[in-house]
Design a protein around this motif. Structure first.
Motif, PDB file in Angstrom:
ATOM      1  N   UNK A 190     -12.586  -8.940  34.892  1.00  0.00           N
ATOM      2  CA  UNK A 190     -12.274 -10.272  35.381  1.00  0.00           C
ATOM      3  C   UNK A 190     -12.099 -10.204  36.894  1.00  0.00           C
ATOM      4  N   UNK A 191     -13.179 -10.376  37.659  1.00  0.00           N
ATOM      5  CA  UNK A 191     -13.071 -10.248  39.115  1.00  0.00           C
ATOM      6  C   UNK A 191     -12.358 -11.449  39.721  1.00  0.00           C
ATOM      7  N   UNK A 192     -12.023 -11.310  40.980  1.00  0.00           N
ATOM      8  CA  UNK A 192     -11.333 -12.381  41.695  1.00  0.00           C
ATOM      9  C   UNK A 192     -12.243 -13.602  41.839  1.00  0.00           C
ATOM     10  N   UNK A 193     -11.700 -14.779  41.546  1.00  0.00           N
ATOM     11  CA  UNK A 193     -12.466 -16.022  41.644  1.00  0.00           C
ATOM     12  C   UNK A 193     -13.409 -16.265  40.483  1.00  0.00           C
ATOM     13  N   UNK A 196     -13.051 -19.973  38.868  1.00  0.00           N
ATOM     14  CA  UNK A 196     -13.671 -21.030  39.673  1.00  0.00           C
ATOM     15  C   UNK A 196     -15.191 -20.945  39.628  1.00  0.00           C
ATOM     16  N   UNK A 197     -15.732 -19.728  39.719  1.00  0.00           N
ATOM     17  CA  UNK A 197     -17.187 -19.574  39.656  1.00  0.00           C
ATOM     18  C   UNK A 197     -17.733 -19.984  38.300  1.00  0.00           C
ATOM     19  N   UNK A 198     -16.993 -19.636  37.241  1.00  0.00           N
ATOM     20  CA  UNK A 198     -17.411 -20.031  35.905  1.00  0.00           C
ATOM     21  C   UNK A 198     -17.415 -21.548  35.752  1.00  0.00           C
ATOM     22  N   UNK A 324     -21.504 -16.473  43.793  1.00  0.00           N
ATOM     23  CA  UNK A 324     -20.102 -16.055  43.850  1.00  0.00           C
ATOM     24  C   UNK A 324     -19.917 -14.587  43.500  1.00  0.00           C
ATOM     25  N   UNK A 325     -20.951 -13.938  42.964  1.00  0.00           N
ATOM     26  CA  UNK A 325     -20.814 -12.569  42.472  1.00  0.00           C
ATOM     27  C   UNK A 325     -21.196 -11.517  43.496  1.00  0.00           C
ATOM     28  N   UNK A 326     -21.426 -11.898  44.740  1.00  0.00           N
ATOM     29  CA  UNK A 326     -21.830 -10.904  45.741  1.00  0.00           C
ATOM     30  C   UNK A 326     -20.730  -9.881  46.014  1.00  0.00           C
ATOM     31  N   UNK A 327     -19.466 -10.246  45.736  1.00  0.00           N
ATOM     32  CA  UNK A 327     -18.349  -9.314  45.959  1.00  0.00           C
ATOM     33  C   UNK A 327     -17.957  -8.594  44.674  1.00  0.00           C
ATOM     34  N   UNK A 328     -18.650  -8.865  43.590  1.00  0.00           N
ATOM     35  CA  UNK A 328     -18.306  -8.253  42.314  1.00  0.00           C
ATOM     36  C   UNK A 328     -19.227  -7.075  42.012  1.00  0.00           C
ATOM     37  N   UNK A 329     -18.773  -6.229  41.116  1.00  0.00           N
ATOM     38  CA  UNK A 329     -19.619  -5.147  40.631  1.00  0.00           C
ATOM     39  C   UNK A 329     -20.594  -5.690  39.581  1.00  0.00           C
TER      40      UNK A 329
END
Length: 425
Positions: A190-193, A196-198, A324-329
């Protein structure tokens, strides 16, 4: 006289915001009458234009109450055999929900800072609305009503819809906006944000899917025979206006049916019938202009182009999520995209149930898409297209930032220097 004019009208400043319980009760009655007028004005106008000998003002009023109850999702029956009528005119539902939500927001503004007594105003408003609903059910319970009520089920349907709409207005009016729940994933995925992105991706999917359904419906209007059906059925001005009114109330239903058509499962117009992009099998259908939009019996052909709408909507949802997922793995991105697909299923189930119903016994007891197929098809489209679109867009944005970011020239110079050192003798 001067002393009287100089005296304040209200002794306490807080009295400006105070209202009696009776005033709140009348506000609920007024809200119900306002929603009722959306049906009453056109129906009584048609009754004045074409009064039939056996149709009285009381009969027209009962028809108004019946249609109003249908707009709340209440099941009715047609005498004398008690044929079920459960198709909800969703345009009336949308108008009703909007007016109740506005009334809830106003009640919330009046209830701020009043402590435990702040719930008195919303409860009185709710009770006033249900008083009008009880009167409508009592009128439609008459054996001579064109649409006969089922008192317990109808009052329950009105109470649930009014509670949901008023509750939403109260909650947001108190400064507590409604957020979509998080993906429901383990903390490691569960990444940050993510919530909201969902929410943004799910909203984009629903809006684009509805727009696609509207486009399919518009094409069907251009290519169908709704106009000829209206000419065949309409014998005068009142008949034409009545058909137009009935079709207008059912436009959101037709859009959702068209969305179900584009998704693939299609929809039924009676038992043993099916309309979908992979083929259409129709029997005898009632004479109604909107049903003139149905395609003829056929197999798969150019109607498969309708599937471009859900495909574009799924790609849009994936792009919104990938941004929104550019900072996520990679793992959390795939997990949130899967949660998006799963979150669309219950919404599709609700929409498929709301837009369908029955217009009679036997063959006409099944109209609209099958709810579980409508929801499952949305999940399948999102898993097939939104998930890879989110991963690809995330990869593209990360690659673009790596080559055009602030440190990109330094990295390029270092890579060129290393290449020259390796090639040099």
């Amino acid at each position: 006289m001067t002393q009287l004019m100089g005296r304040p009208i209200l002794g306490l400043p807080g009295e400006l915001d105070s209202r009696s319980t009776l005033a709140d009760l009348l506000t609920g009655v007024r809200t119900a009458l306002l929603t009722l007028s959306v049906v009453a004005v056109p129906v009584f106008g048609l009754w004045v234009l074409a009064p039939y000998g056996d149709d009285t003002a009381q009969g027209a009023a009962r028809t108004v109450f019946g249609i109003w109850l249908l707009g709340h999702g209440a099941p009715l029956a047609r005498p004398p055999a008690g044929a079920p009528v459960t198709v909800t005119p969703l345009l009336l539902t949308v108008v009703t929900v909007a007016l109740l939500d506005r009334a809830g927001r106003r009640a919330a503004r009046r209830a701020r800072g009043r402590g435990a007594a702040r719930w008195r105003s919303p409860l009185a408003l709710y009770a006033g609305y249900l008083l009008v609903a009880a009167a409508a059910v009592a009128q439609c319970a008459d054996p001579e009503a064109a649409l006969r009520a089922r008192p317990a089920a109808d009052l329950t349907a009105v109470a649930l819809l009014a509670a949901a709409a008023l509750g939403h207005g109260l909650w947001t009016g108190l400064g507590r906006p409604v957020h979509l729940p998080g993906p429901g994933l383990p903390s490691a995925l569960r990444p940050e944000g993510a919530a909201q992105a969902l929410g943004r991706a799910l909203g984009g999917w629903l809006l684009a899917l509805t727009a696609g359904g509207g486009a399919v419906c518009a094409v069907a209007v251009l290519l169908g025979t709704a106009g000829q059906g209206a000419q065949h059925l309409g014998g005068g001005t009142a008949d034409w206006l009545g058909l137009l009114l009935a079709c207008l109330f059912l436009v959101p239903n037709a859009v959702l049916w068209s969305a179900g058509y584009a998704l693939g499962p299609g929809f039924a117009v009676g038992t043993g019938t099916h309309a979908g992009p992979l083929g259409t099998r129709l029997g005898a259908v009632p004479d109604f202009p909107l049903l003139g939009l149905l395609p003829a019996d056929r197999g798969p052909d150019w109607h498969l182009l309708a599937c471009a709408g859900p495909a574009a909507a799924a790609v849009l949802a994936g792009v919104l999520l990938g941004r929104a997922a550019t900072r996520w793995a990679l793992g959390p991105t795939a997990a949130v995209a899967t949660a998006l697909a799963l979150a669309a299923a219950p919404l599709g189930l609700l929409a498929g149930w709301a837009c369908g119903g029955a217009l009679g016994p036997g063959r006409m007891s099944r109209l609209g898409p099958v709810p579980w197929q409508f929801g499952l098809a949305q999940t399948a489209w999102l898993l097939a297209l939104a998930l890879p679109a989110a991963l690809l867009h995330r990869w593209w944005l990360r690659r673009h930032r790596a080559t055009t970011g602030p440190g990109a020239p330094v990295r390029l110079r270092l890579a060129a220097y290393a290449l020259v050192r390796r090639l040099a003798p």
